[in-house]
Scaffold this motif. Structure first.
Motif, short mmCIF file in Angstrom:
data_model
loop_
_atom_site.label_atom_id
_atom_site.label_comp_id
_atom_site.label_asym_id
_atom_site.label_seq_id
_atom_site.Cartn_x
_atom_site.Cartn_y
_atom_site.Cartn_z
N THR A 6 -19.59 58.18 -19.65
CA THR A 6 -18.77 57.90 -18.92
C THR A 6 -19.27 58.24 -17.13
O THR A 6 -18.75 58.96 -17.09
CB THR A 6 -17.00 56.75 -18.32
OG1 THR A 6 -16.95 56.13 -17.80
CG2 THR A 6 -15.66 57.71 -18.69
N ALA A 7 -18.90 57.56 -16.35
CA ALA A 7 -18.59 57.80 -14.88
C ALA A 7 -17.80 57.27 -13.64
O ALA A 7 -18.30 55.51 -14.27
CB ALA A 7 -20.09 58.38 -14.46
N GLN A 8 -17.32 57.62 -12.28
CA GLN A 8 -16.78 56.80 -11.83
C GLN A 8 -16.91 57.21 -10.31
O GLN A 8 -17.19 58.76 -10.53
CB GLN A 8 -15.39 56.63 -11.86
CG GLN A 8 -14.37 55.98 -11.45
CD GLN A 8 -13.50 55.27 -11.54
OE1 GLN A 8 -12.24 56.26 -11.34
NE2 GLN A 8 -13.37 54.01 -12.89
N THR A 10 -15.79 56.45 -5.87
CA THR A 10 -15.67 55.37 -4.83
C THR A 10 -15.86 54.60 -4.07
O THR A 10 -17.14 56.24 -3.95
CB THR A 10 -13.93 55.56 -4.51
OG1 THR A 10 -13.57 55.89 -6.33
CG2 THR A 10 -13.25 54.60 -4.02
N GLU A 71 -19.46 43.08 -12.97
CA GLU A 71 -20.16 43.79 -14.34
C GLU A 71 -21.37 42.96 -13.65
O GLU A 71 -22.43 41.67 -13.98
CB GLU A 71 -19.88 43.15 -15.40
CG GLU A 71 -20.04 43.94 -16.19
CD GLU A 71 -19.22 43.92 -17.61
OE1 GLU A 71 -18.85 44.60 -18.01
OE2 GLU A 71 -18.54 42.67 -17.90
N HIS A 87 -22.12 48.63 -16.12
CA HIS A 87 -22.16 49.09 -14.57
C HIS A 87 -20.80 48.30 -14.27
O HIS A 87 -21.58 46.92 -14.40
CB HIS A 87 -23.42 48.84 -14.25
CG HIS A 87 -24.04 48.79 -14.34
ND1 HIS A 87 -25.25 48.50 -15.08
CD2 HIS A 87 -24.71 50.76 -14.43
CE1 HIS A 87 -26.55 49.84 -15.93
NE2 HIS A 87 -26.12 50.71 -14.80
N ARG A 88 -20.04 48.65 -13.84
CA ARG A 88 -18.68 47.86 -13.31
C ARG A 88 -18.08 48.05 -11.36
O ARG A 88 -17.99 48.48 -11.95
CB ARG A 88 -17.64 47.41 -14.35
CG ARG A 88 -18.19 46.82 -15.36
CD ARG A 88 -16.97 47.57 -16.54
NE ARG A 88 -16.26 46.89 -17.61
CZ ARG A 88 -17.84 47.73 -18.66
NH1 ARG A 88 -17.88 48.72 -18.55
NH2 ARG A 88 -17.43 47.36 -19.91
N THR A 97 -14.83 50.66 -6.38
CA THR A 97 -14.92 51.51 -6.96
C THR A 97 -16.18 51.26 -8.55
O THR A 97 -15.93 49.87 -8.64
CB THR A 97 -13.57 52.42 -8.26
OG1 THR A 97 -13.11 52.08 -7.37
CG2 THR A 97 -13.41 53.40 -9.14
N THR A 99 -17.74 52.38 -11.95
CA THR A 99 -17.90 52.26 -13.53
C THR A 99 -19.08 52.47 -14.13
O THR A 99 -19.64 51.40 -14.22
CB THR A 99 -15.93 52.20 -13.52
OG1 THR A 99 -15.19 52.40 -13.12
CG2 THR A 99 -16.28 52.95 -15.01
N THR A 101 -20.29 52.97 -17.98
CA THR A 101 -20.25 53.28 -19.19
C THR A 101 -21.21 53.33 -20.06
O THR A 101 -21.94 52.58 -20.35
CB THR A 101 -19.16 53.02 -19.25
OG1 THR A 101 -17.73 52.95 -19.19
CG2 THR A 101 -18.45 53.38 -21.01
N GLN A 125 -23.04 60.93 -13.91
CA GLN A 125 -22.33 61.33 -13.00
C GLN A 125 -23.30 61.52 -11.40
O GLN A 125 -23.08 61.22 -10.75
CB GLN A 125 -20.68 62.22 -12.88
CG GLN A 125 -20.23 62.12 -11.84
CD GLN A 125 -19.34 61.40 -11.80
OE1 GLN A 125 -18.45 60.78 -12.20
NE2 GLN A 125 -19.25 60.17 -10.23
N LEU A 128 -25.13 58.33 -10.43
CA LEU A 128 -24.31 57.44 -10.09
C LEU A 128 -23.54 57.90 -8.84
O LEU A 128 -23.77 57.20 -7.48
CB LEU A 128 -22.71 57.00 -10.39
CG LEU A 128 -21.63 56.45 -10.21
CD1 LEU A 128 -21.55 55.26 -9.90
CD2 LEU A 128 -20.57 56.29 -10.98
#
Length: 140
Positions: A6-8, A10, A71, A87-88, A97, A99, A101, A125, A128
């Protein structure tokens, strides 16, 4: 189901900028370092199918399983497994933000996780982060 990564991140970019980049699949290799090319067979819409060619790997078909205003989920059918990229986007004031997964399910998920899990976990990551830079350059 096994979560691989998972990556996030902002961003100041609006959610529409991310969806514009996701919809323009021919340009994915510009921000997704592991992708050689992507072709979408129809519109960027739930149920549409396409083909993706990872660098150093065989091409694989995918389907857009879910597409809403927050999403985008695509699923690739592997032998004995389903690889899912979810992808959210979420908005908080003037920040978005994002995210991503990556998960896998199916009787051979253990094999596919062993074959490509580490590479996927390592690349999510940075990919992203590159997408954020691309989206911030887009004015929607």
């Amino acid at each position: 189901m096994t979560q691989i990564a998972t990556a996030q991140a902002t961003s100041t970019a609006a959610p529409a900028a991310f969806f514009a980049k996701w919809a323009d699949m021919a340009t994915w290799p510009e921000w997704n370092n592991d992708t050689e090319w992507v072709r979408l067979d129809g519109p960027f819409a739930q149920g549409s199918t396409g083909t993706l060619k990872p660098k150093g790997g065989p091409k694989v078909g995918f389907v857009i399983e879910k597409l809403t205003d927050s999403e985008f989920v695509d699923v690739s059918e592997l032998i004995g497994a389903r690889l899912t990229f979810a992808h959210r986007v979420a908005v908080d004031g003037d920040r978005t933000t994002v995210t991503v997964t990556v998960s896998i399910d199916g009787p051979l998920r253990w094999l596919w996780t062993k074959v490509m899990g580490a590479d996927l976990a390592e690349s999510v990551q940075p990919d992203l982060d590159a997408l954020v830079a691309e989206a911030e350059a887009v004015r929607v």
